[in-house]
Design a protein around this motif. Sequence first.
Motif, PDB file in Angstrom:
ATOM      1  N   LYS A  70       0.857  -1.190   0.000  1.00  0.00           N
ATOM      2  CA  LYS A  70       0.000   0.000   0.000  1.00  0.00           C
ATOM      3  C   LYS A  70       0.892   1.238   0.000  1.00  0.00           C
ATOM      4  CE  LYS A  70      -3.467   2.182   2.952  1.00  0.00           C
ATOM      5  NZ  LYS A  70      -4.194   2.019   4.211  1.00  0.00           N
ATOM      6  N   ILE A  71       0.656   2.124  -0.972  1.00  0.00           N
ATOM      7  CA  ILE A  71       1.394   3.388  -1.054  1.00  0.00           C
ATOM      8  C   ILE A  71       0.383   4.512  -1.143  1.00  0.00           C
ATOM      9  CG2 ILE A  71       3.011   4.784  -2.397  1.00  0.00           C
ATOM     10  CD1 ILE A  71       4.252   2.186  -3.427  1.00  0.00           C
ATOM     11  N   LEU A  72       0.468   5.443  -0.199  1.00  0.00           N
ATOM     12  CA  LEU A  72      -0.349   6.648  -0.237  1.00  0.00           C
ATOM     13  C   LEU A  72       0.533   7.783  -0.738  1.00  0.00           C
ATOM     14  CD1 LEU A  72      -2.105   6.342   3.248  1.00  0.00           C
ATOM     15  CD2 LEU A  72      -3.102   5.850   1.031  1.00  0.00           C
ATOM     16  N   ALA A  73       0.037   8.521  -1.723  1.00  0.00           N
ATOM     17  CA  ALA A  73       0.839   9.588  -2.312  1.00  0.00           C
ATOM     18  C   ALA A  73       0.056  10.894  -2.322  1.00  0.00           C
ATOM     19  CB  ALA A  73       1.235   9.217  -3.735  1.00  0.00           C
ATOM     20  N   ASP A  74       0.743  11.957  -1.937  1.00  0.00           N
ATOM     21  CA  ASP A  74       0.173  13.291  -2.098  1.00  0.00           C
ATOM     22  C   ASP A  74       1.238  14.184  -2.728  1.00  0.00           C
ATOM     23  OD1 ASP A  74       1.891  14.013  -0.034  1.00  0.00           O
ATOM     24  OD2 ASP A  74       0.322  14.381   1.428  1.00  0.00           O
ATOM     25  N   ASP A  75       1.078  15.493  -2.626  1.00  0.00           N
ATOM     26  CA  ASP A  75       1.984  16.415  -3.309  1.00  0.00           C
ATOM     27  C   ASP A  75       3.330  16.610  -2.625  1.00  0.00           C
ATOM     28  OD1 ASP A  75       0.326  16.830  -5.423  1.00  0.00           O
ATOM     29  OD2 ASP A  75      -0.646  18.599  -4.565  1.00  0.00           O
ATOM     30  N   GLU A  76       3.511  16.082  -1.426  1.00  0.00           N
ATOM     31  CA  GLU A  76       4.799  16.277  -0.773  1.00  0.00           C
ATOM     32  C   GLU A  76       5.479  15.003  -0.278  1.00  0.00           C
ATOM     33  OE1 GLU A  76       4.318  17.388   3.822  1.00  0.00           O
ATOM     34  OE2 GLU A  76       3.415  18.885   2.475  1.00  0.00           O
ATOM     35  N   LYS A  77       4.731  13.878  -0.226  1.00  0.00           N
ATOM     36  CA  LYS A  77       5.343  12.666   0.338  1.00  0.00           C
ATOM     37  C   LYS A  77       4.667  11.397  -0.150  1.00  0.00           C
ATOM     38  CE  LYS A  77       2.532  12.971   4.521  1.00  0.00           C
ATOM     39  NZ  LYS A  77       1.753  14.131   4.166  1.00  0.00           N
ATOM     40  N   LEU A  78       5.367  10.269   0.082  1.00  0.00           N
ATOM     41  CA  LEU A  78       4.841   8.925  -0.116  1.00  0.00           C
ATOM     42  C   LEU A  78       4.791   8.258   1.255  1.00  0.00           C
ATOM     43  CD1 LEU A  78       7.101   7.690  -3.065  1.00  0.00           C
ATOM     44  CD2 LEU A  78       4.731   8.441  -3.236  1.00  0.00           C
ATOM     45  N   ILE A  79       3.680   7.625   1.573  1.00  0.00           N
ATOM     46  CA  ILE A  79       3.570   6.861   2.810  1.00  0.00           C
ATOM     47  C   ILE A  79       3.395   5.399   2.410  1.00  0.00           C
ATOM     48  CG2 ILE A  79       2.273   6.473   4.931  1.00  0.00           C
ATOM     49  CD1 ILE A  79       1.358   9.412   4.736  1.00  0.00           C
TER      50      ILE A  79
END
Length: 164
Positions: A70-79
């Motif tokens: 599972k990878i969560l991505a937004d405009d500043e980071k990857l979780i």
Amino acid sequence: MREHTYSKYAILVYRFGNIPVTFFLALSLISLGINLDAGWIYMVSFIITLLLIYFLNKHYLTLYKILPTKILADDEKLICSNFFLSKKEITIYYKNINELTGGIFSGKISGLMKVIDGKNHYTVGFYQKLRGVKELETLILSKVNRDIYNEVINRIGFKKKEKK
């Protein structure tokens, strides 16, 4: 936040695919071992089978360490989370990424793509089977620093037009 995950089938393959393959290779190894004194071809086959088992399981051990499901991505980071047999969660900020390797980042059609965070010494990998992978690749390339972007673009083979 945009969530990227693998299908249940892909998770099964990436987590447990080595078990049946290793089992059948071990059966082959036993039959080759019994016939070692029958000729040199059995010895060569025995050694090749041993090497296959070793490198297959070595690759899977690497996957267990760096492949989140599972990878969560937004405009500043990857979780990144859901690593095999681990509750760890890794957060990688795009500004800390110092290398992108493998797969499309190396100019190949497919393969394991690695995102390397040089500041915190994290490495995370993902495959083409990840849902929304093109979007994730584009987001990563658009957010990393310009030098890394240019390096990847040169490896891919695209030449950007220089303004004169």
